[in-house]
Design a protein around this motif. Structure first.
Motif, PDB file in Angstrom:
ATOM      1  N   ASN A 201      94.116   2.033 119.712  1.00 49.84           N
ATOM      2  CA  ASN A 201      94.682   2.356 118.391  1.00 49.84           C
ATOM      3  C   ASN A 201      95.871   1.502 118.011  1.00 49.84           C
ATOM      4  OD1 ASN A 201      93.240   4.690 119.526  1.00 49.84           O
ATOM      5  ND2 ASN A 201      93.660   5.564 117.508  1.00 49.84           N
ATOM      6  N   LEU A 202      96.700   1.124 118.982  1.00 49.95           N
ATOM      7  CA  LEU A 202      97.881   0.310 118.686  1.00 49.95           C
ATOM      8  C   LEU A 202      97.712  -1.120 119.191  1.00 49.95           C
ATOM      9  CD1 LEU A 202     100.656   2.976 119.332  1.00 49.95           C
ATOM     10  CD2 LEU A 202      99.476   2.393 117.194  1.00 49.95           C
ATOM     11  N   GLY A 203      96.441  -1.528 119.374  1.00 49.73           N
ATOM     12  CA  GLY A 203      96.166  -2.907 119.772  1.00 49.73           C
ATOM     13  C   GLY A 203      96.635  -3.220 121.184  1.00 49.73           C
ATOM     14  N   PRO A 273      84.037  -1.631 117.310  1.00 53.97           N
ATOM     15  CA  PRO A 273      85.147  -0.885 116.713  1.00 53.97           C
ATOM     16  C   PRO A 273      86.264  -1.805 116.258  1.00 53.97           C
ATOM     17  CG  PRO A 273      84.988  -0.460 119.093  1.00 53.97           C
ATOM     18  CD  PRO A 273      83.822  -1.316 118.724  1.00 53.97           C
ATOM     19  N   THR A 274      86.941  -1.416 115.179  1.00 55.05           N
ATOM     20  CA  THR A 274      88.143  -2.122 114.742  1.00 55.05           C
ATOM     21  C   THR A 274      89.224  -1.056 114.528  1.00 55.05           C
ATOM     22  OG1 THR A 274      87.525  -1.975 112.403  1.00 55.05           O
ATOM     23  CG2 THR A 274      86.790  -3.932 113.599  1.00 55.05           C
ATOM     24  N   ILE A 275      90.448  -1.509 114.317  1.00 59.36           N
ATOM     25  CA  ILE A 275      91.565  -0.570 114.166  1.00 59.36           C
ATOM     26  C   ILE A 275      91.797  -0.329 112.678  1.00 59.36           C
ATOM     27  CG2 ILE A 275      93.974  -0.099 114.749  1.00 59.36           C
ATOM     28  CD1 ILE A 275      93.711  -2.295 116.949  1.00 59.36           C
ATOM     29  N   ASP A 276      91.294   0.796 112.166  1.00 64.24           N
ATOM     30  CA  ASP A 276      91.519   1.082 110.752  1.00 64.24           C
ATOM     31  C   ASP A 276      92.826   1.857 110.589  1.00 64.24           C
ATOM     32  OD1 ASP A 276      91.019   3.765 111.286  1.00 64.24           O
ATOM     33  OD2 ASP A 276      89.025   3.765 110.407  1.00 64.24           O
ATOM     34  N   SER A 277      93.182   2.147 109.352  1.00 61.94           N
ATOM     35  CA  SER A 277      94.499   2.746 109.107  1.00 61.94           C
ATOM     36  C   SER A 277      94.618   4.143 109.703  1.00 61.94           C
ATOM     37  CB  SER A 277      94.798   2.768 107.603  1.00 61.94           C
ATOM     38  OG  SER A 277      95.006   1.439 107.146  1.00 61.94           O
ATOM     39  N   VAL A 280      95.442   3.792 113.347  1.00 65.67           N
ATOM     40  CA  VAL A 280      96.851   3.464 113.590  1.00 65.67           C
ATOM     41  C   VAL A 280      97.690   4.749 113.565  1.00 65.67           C
ATOM     42  CG1 VAL A 280      98.884   2.253 112.708  1.00 65.67           C
ATOM     43  CG2 VAL A 280      96.640   1.143 112.604  1.00 65.67           C
ATOM     44  N   LEU A 284      99.792   6.444 116.547  1.00 63.02           N
ATOM     45  CA  LEU A 284     101.246   6.638 116.436  1.00 63.02           C
ATOM     46  C   LEU A 284     101.622   8.106 116.604  1.00 63.02           C
ATOM     47  CD1 LEU A 284     102.089   4.393 113.355  1.00 63.02           C
ATOM     48  CD2 LEU A 284     102.755   3.963 115.733  1.00 63.02           C
ATOM     49  N   ARG A 307      97.919  11.161 106.257  1.00 65.95           N
ATOM     50  CA  ARG A 307      98.832  10.578 107.241  1.00 65.95           C
ATOM     51  C   ARG A 307      99.953  11.547 107.559  1.00 65.95           C
ATOM     52  NH1 ARG A 307      98.701   5.039 103.780  1.00 65.95           N
ATOM     53  NH2 ARG A 307      99.589   6.511 102.283  1.00 65.95           N
ATOM     54  N   ASP A 308     100.423  12.276 106.526  1.00 70.03           N
ATOM     55  CA  ASP A 308     101.429  13.316 106.777  1.00 70.03           C
ATOM     56  C   ASP A 308     100.861  14.411 107.680  1.00 70.03           C
ATOM     57  OD1 ASP A 308     103.428  12.128 105.242  1.00 70.03           O
ATOM     58  OD2 ASP A 308     102.770  13.120 103.392  1.00 70.03           O
ATOM     59  N   PHE A 311     100.839  13.143 111.297  1.00 68.44           N
ATOM     60  CA  PHE A 311     102.160  13.123 111.938  1.00 68.44           C
ATOM     61  C   PHE A 311     102.661  14.543 112.215  1.00 68.44           C
ATOM     62  CE2 PHE A 311     102.369   8.678 110.271  1.00 68.44           C
ATOM     63  CZ  PHE A 311     102.585   8.062 111.503  1.00 68.44           C
TER      64      PHE A 311
ATOM     65  N   ARG B 225      94.704  -6.287 108.948  1.00 65.43           N
ATOM     66  CA  ARG B 225      93.477  -6.129 109.748  1.00 65.43           C
ATOM     67  C   ARG B 225      93.221  -7.345 110.657  1.00 65.43           C
ATOM     68  NH1 ARG B 225      93.751  -1.596 108.275  1.00 65.43           N
ATOM     69  NH2 ARG B 225      92.131  -0.335 107.264  1.00 65.43           N
ATOM     70  N   VAL B 238      99.456  -2.909 112.555  1.00 67.88           N
ATOM     71  CA  VAL B 238      99.603  -2.382 113.908  1.00 67.88           C
ATOM     72  C   VAL B 238     100.928  -2.855 114.504  1.00 67.88           C
ATOM     73  CG1 VAL B 238      98.650  -2.376 116.249  1.00 67.88           C
ATOM     74  CG2 VAL B 238      97.112  -2.251 114.273  1.00 67.88           C
ATOM     75  N   TYR B 255     103.393   3.446 105.087  1.00 63.49           N
ATOM     76  CA  TYR B 255     102.246   3.952 104.328  1.00 63.49           C
ATOM     77  C   TYR B 255     101.742   2.898 103.341  1.00 63.49           C
ATOM     78  CZ  TYR B 255     102.681   8.822 105.971  1.00 63.49           C
ATOM     79  OH  TYR B 255     102.697   9.966 106.719  1.00 63.49           O
TER      80      TYR B 255
END
Lengths: 337, 337
Positions: A201-203, A273-277, A280, A284, A307-308, A311, B225, B238, B255
């Motif tokens: 997720n965070l590369g 797979p790629t890391i989409d938003s 991330v 986090l 996103r809220d 978190f 990306r 990321v 965001y």
């Protein structure tokens, strides 16, 4: 790097963790083709099964295309050199599932629990040990516990009979220093092989796996093209040559491993797979990426930013199974707006 | 981590390096949409242009859809807060191209040369400095030179007038310790801001960028990306929160940055870059990934393994422009078989 030329055992859950990315729909020919390719590359351990492990195929987390027995038979037949491993989460799977898997030739069994609930593995590890089966205990969502607590849980697992222990970075939250601290604490506490299982997720999946090896881990999990849920796992054909370049020995044939990864990309997955938003944010916040669909859905309904919600779920230490929390959190955020 | 709370300037070449992934075919609306989104997120610097920089649009490396002037006008208009940067490789671009770019409002100019050929940037850096333009000198394929040599070349660049220097990991070859050694050597040698530009062939772009920051780099390049040639660049959305988590300050709104990355994925690229088997070999061998198509083509014709060709090109220290070497290497390998 430290510990140069130390052997590392690479454990490949492509055909188990990758199942999450295709709603557990891999078929016989797919399993056969990849298992044979991994075996040809001399990948030491090939893990297979429903994404959530033995016995987990269900409406709730998704029905697998093949029954556990079928998956195990196909892969067993395809492996001449690699060990075959299975994964089981107590509650999803049972002692009966474990016995059947061993009967189908599983060489290695992993029992997984939440990072602070090793005791749920006690009975299974004891029975497997009594039956002479190689059994490991592994801790999920391990970022939710401090290094000392993880070490304590691993000591328990060894006491129950585990001949290997490890931690999963289930939500892809770790940075390398986090892994170093945890693996070092576990290494100092137990005398059995220690495993690290990363998500990207965070590369940081490859860097975290190197940090684990440098801190003394013996077993590194990795999947072809990173095939796995969300942002995917540590990429197998990347981490192997990186570890070799740093002086570790994996015993794996690089060209055949790249061939296996090409087969995986072509035969198993719609796309790597790629890391989409969302991945991330999930990494986090330290929230299980399996929450994604429900968070997006409920957030839309409540008119809040997903996103809220992620978190806030992270602050409330949400774990898999607590999907009800999503509704509470989204409603609370909506009320605040 | 070291240097906690130190500011880091994130430089975003999505609209320049990403151009490699779409044969330089981005259109006006694509440039406008992404530049506006990056600006809204307060990304400090947005770089735009043909993948090979100003003046490079040609049959040989690909004709861009838009002329340099058009790209710069569109992006200039979309940026209210971010600086606009351009990139130029002497030989591909000229002093005239630089003057036109500055006339179109470029705030920052990067002159790139092979890592041991800083002198090719001398005249351009001098003229830009005389004109009061912020100009940086950056070194391509920097893994091909030792830390001390890179530091010497950076000292030259500063002498020519560069008010910033940096290194590109053009073939994605570095592991974090390699970056640490090089950035530390450059930091010790010059008093201007130091930049690191990573590629993800070995899954280390984010970790390498953190290593660069920890070693004292002031500027980190990253693309939405990871949009870029081959395995792609350091993933912007990321690396930014990872740097923030480690105590660095980027001044970027997370965001809005995630929104910009979503726009990039939707509007700019067929799919985000992933690490395929050729990218792994290109990274391991340290050979420019732009060789991929010709290596595959010539290897097929000669009946040799393209991976052997890559590793042999790496041993012979092939650099961009030496495509003729591919034929020699493939023929030599075929003769040996």
């Amino acid at each position: 790097m430290s510990d140069a030329a130390r052997p590392i055992t690479v454990h490949d859950p492509t055909l188990r963790d990758g199942h999450h990315a295709v709603r557990h729909q891999l078929g016989r020919e797919q399993l056969r083709a990849y298992a044979a390719a991994a075996d040809a590359a001399r990948v030491p351990v090939v893990e297979v099964g429903h994404g959530n492990g033995l016995g987990a195929s269900s409406l709730q987390v998704g029905r697998a295309r093949l029954a556990d027995d079928e998956m195990l038979s196909v892969v067993r037949e395809a492996l001449a050199h690699s060990k075959m491993a299975v994964f089981m989460l107590p509650g999803w799977g049972s002692a009966k599932d474990l016995r059947r898997a061993v009967g189908h030739g599983a060489d290695l069994v992993r029992i997984g629990t939440h990072c602070t609930e090793a005791d749920l593995a006690e009975r299974h590890l004891g029975e497997l040990r009594a039956d002479g089966v190689e059994a490991h205990g592994v801790l999920l969502m391990s970022h939710m516990a401090e290094p000392d607590r993880l070490a304590e849980e691993c000591v328990k697992l060894v006491g129950y009979g585990a001949c290997g222990v490890g931690i999963l970075d289930s939500s892809g939250h770790y940075l390398p220093a986090d892994v170093t601290a945890r693996i070092a604490a576990i290494r100092a506490a137990v005398d059995v092989p220690v495993m690290f299982h990363g998500h990207n997720n965070l590369g940081m999946a490859v860097a975290n796996s190197v940090a684990a090896a440098d801190a003394g881990a013996h077993i590194i999990d990795a999947c072809a093209r990173g095939f796995g849920a969300g942002a995917g796992n540590t990429q197998l054909e990347v981490v192997v040559p990186v570890l070799e370049r740093l002086g570790y020995r994996t015993g794996i044939d690089l060209y055949k491993l790249l061939d296996a990864a090409d087969i995986a990309e072509r035969e198993l997955m719609p796309a790597p797979p790629t890391i989409d938003s969302v991945a991330v944010v999930s990494g986090l916040s330290g929230v299980f990426s399996g929450f994604k669909a429900r968070v997006l859905d409920i957030s839309r309904r409540e008119g809040v930013d997903p996103r809220d919600v992620f978190f806030e779920l992270g602050r409330r230490q949400a774990v898999a199974g607590q999907e009800d929390l999503i509704v509470d959190v989204a409603a609370a955020l909506a009320a605040k707006d």
